[in-house]
Design an enzyme around this catalytic site. Structure first.
Site, short mmCIF file in Angstrom:
data_model
loop_
_atom_site.label_atom_id
_atom_site.label_comp_id
_atom_site.label_asym_id
_atom_site.label_seq_id
_atom_site.Cartn_x
_atom_site.Cartn_y
_atom_site.Cartn_z
N ASN A 34 37.92 -16.42 -56.83
CA ASN A 34 38.32 -17.70 -56.23
C ASN A 34 37.85 -18.77 -57.19
OD1 ASN A 34 38.74 -20.01 -54.77
ND2 ASN A 34 37.15 -19.60 -53.23
N LYS A 88 38.36 -21.91 -57.14
CA LYS A 88 38.06 -23.21 -56.52
C LYS A 88 38.71 -24.32 -57.37
CE LYS A 88 34.02 -21.08 -54.51
NZ LYS A 88 32.65 -21.22 -53.98
N HIS A 139 38.32 -20.97 -46.16
CA HIS A 139 37.08 -20.95 -46.94
C HIS A 139 36.10 -21.96 -46.35
CE1 HIS A 139 34.25 -21.29 -50.23
NE2 HIS A 139 34.70 -20.13 -50.64
N GLU A 178 34.28 -24.05 -47.70
CA GLU A 178 34.38 -25.39 -48.30
C GLU A 178 35.50 -26.18 -47.64
OE1 GLU A 178 34.62 -23.91 -52.29
OE2 GLU A 178 32.53 -23.29 -52.16
N GLU A 221 31.62 -14.42 -46.00
CA GLU A 221 30.92 -15.25 -46.98
C GLU A 221 29.85 -16.08 -46.25
OE1 GLU A 221 33.61 -15.86 -50.70
OE2 GLU A 221 33.77 -17.57 -49.36
N GLY A 264 27.50 -20.22 -54.02
CA GLY A 264 27.18 -21.14 -55.09
C GLY A 264 25.70 -21.47 -55.19
N SER A 287 27.69 -15.59 -54.27
CA SER A 287 26.84 -15.29 -55.43
C SER A 287 26.94 -13.82 -55.86
CB SER A 287 25.38 -15.68 -55.16
OG SER A 287 25.28 -17.09 -54.93
P1 13P Z 1 30.10 -18.01 -55.61
O1 13P Z 1 30.45 -16.61 -56.09
O2 13P Z 1 30.17 -19.02 -56.68
O3 13P Z 1 28.84 -18.02 -54.81
O4 13P Z 1 31.27 -18.40 -54.58
C1 13P Z 1 31.60 -17.51 -53.58
C2 13P Z 1 32.81 -18.01 -52.91
O5 13P Z 1 32.78 -19.01 -52.23
C3 13P Z 1 34.07 -17.28 -53.12
O6 13P Z 1 35.07 -17.73 -52.27
#
Ligand code: 13P
Length: 251
Positions: free
Chosen positions: A9, A11, A95, A97, A167, A173, A213
């Site tokens: 992903n 982002k 997601h 976010e 997640e 992150g 992560s």
């Molecule tokens: P990270 O791998 O950067 O922690 O992000 C995970 C994520 O949100 C994947 O959708």
């Protein structure tokens, strides 16, 4: 019976030119790694470049969101038909976010999931608890609720196109990964919710990813867990060698 799905992903990262360059770097590293499906979910503007760059390879392209209406006055949104016509096969929905910054709710996650599935897309539906919810002891309740809300009115037949990504918000992150046991437990709650809705057979066949992560160092341990059927990878999917190492861990 379940097949690993390793999905990046990206982002809000990579311009179209940078997307093409990263895919060209990844292609030889993941070629022939057939024990998993390899997916890159990319910003909408990168989709044409990504589709072109992945032609003839084992990398599939996904989007990061889809609107629930077929067309209309929804400035800034993208329909399922626009995605399928562009060659997109997967789409990330709900997601954390989007839930946190863009007012996504369990109801809109459900509507977007239905729109994606009705258009023949594979939906990667994200669920996950915040640290506060975990500390209050609500992880199981929350994961089951989010899963069931997202899958309301999805048919048993459509479940073969549903992937659920657990997640934990506190692991995204942050560099803090859930332990392999926490990931397995969270994914198990998701699978239990699917079983309560659709029965054990469909639950056993449903791919449940872990995300948060995940990287080239911890992927093998996470993927060794019975309920972890793949990963949804943010940061590490922006580096060809790291993403390829996670694909390797799934072999
Ligand atoms: P990270 O791998 O950067 O922690 O992000 C995970 C994520 O949100 C994947 O959708």
């Amino acid at each position: 019976m379940r097949r690993y799905v390793i999905a990046g992903n990206w982002k809000m990262n990579k311009t179209p030119a940078a997307a093409k360059a990263l895919i060209e770097e990844m292609k030889p590293l993941v070629a022939g790694k057939d024990n998993c499906d390899v997916v890159l979910c990319v910003p909408a503007i990168d989709i044409p470049a990504a589709i072109e760059a992945t032609a003839g390879s084992n990398i599939k392209i996904g989007a990061e969101n889809v609107h629930f209406k077929a067309s209309g006055a929804y400035t800034g949104e993208i329909s399922a038909e626009m995605l399928t016509e562009a060659g997109v096969e997967y789409v990330v929905i709900g997601h954390s976010e989007r839930r946190q910054y863009f007012a996504e709710t369990d109801q809109t996650v459900n509507l977007r999931t239905l729109a994606a599935l009705n258009a023949g897309l594979k939906a990667i539906v994200c669920v996950g608890e915040t640290l506060e919810q975990r500390e209050l002891g609500y992880t199981e309740t929350l994961l089951k609720f989010q899963t069931k809300m997202a899958l309301t009115n999805v048919t048993a037949e459509q479940m073969k196109n549903v992937i659920i990504a657990y997640e934990p918000v506190w692991a995204i992150g942050t560099g803090v990964t859930a332990t392999a046991d926490q990931a397995d437990e969270g994914n198990g709650y998701v699978r239990a919710a699917v079983a309560e809705m659709f029965g054990a057979e469909i639950a056993e066949a449903t791919v449940v990813q872990y995300g948060g992560s995940m990287n080239e160092k911890n992927a093998a341990e996470l993927l060794s867990k019975p309920n972890v059927d793949g990963g949804l990878i943010g940061g590490a999917s922006l580096v060809a060698a790291k993403f390829a190492a996670i694909v390797d861990a799934a072999q």
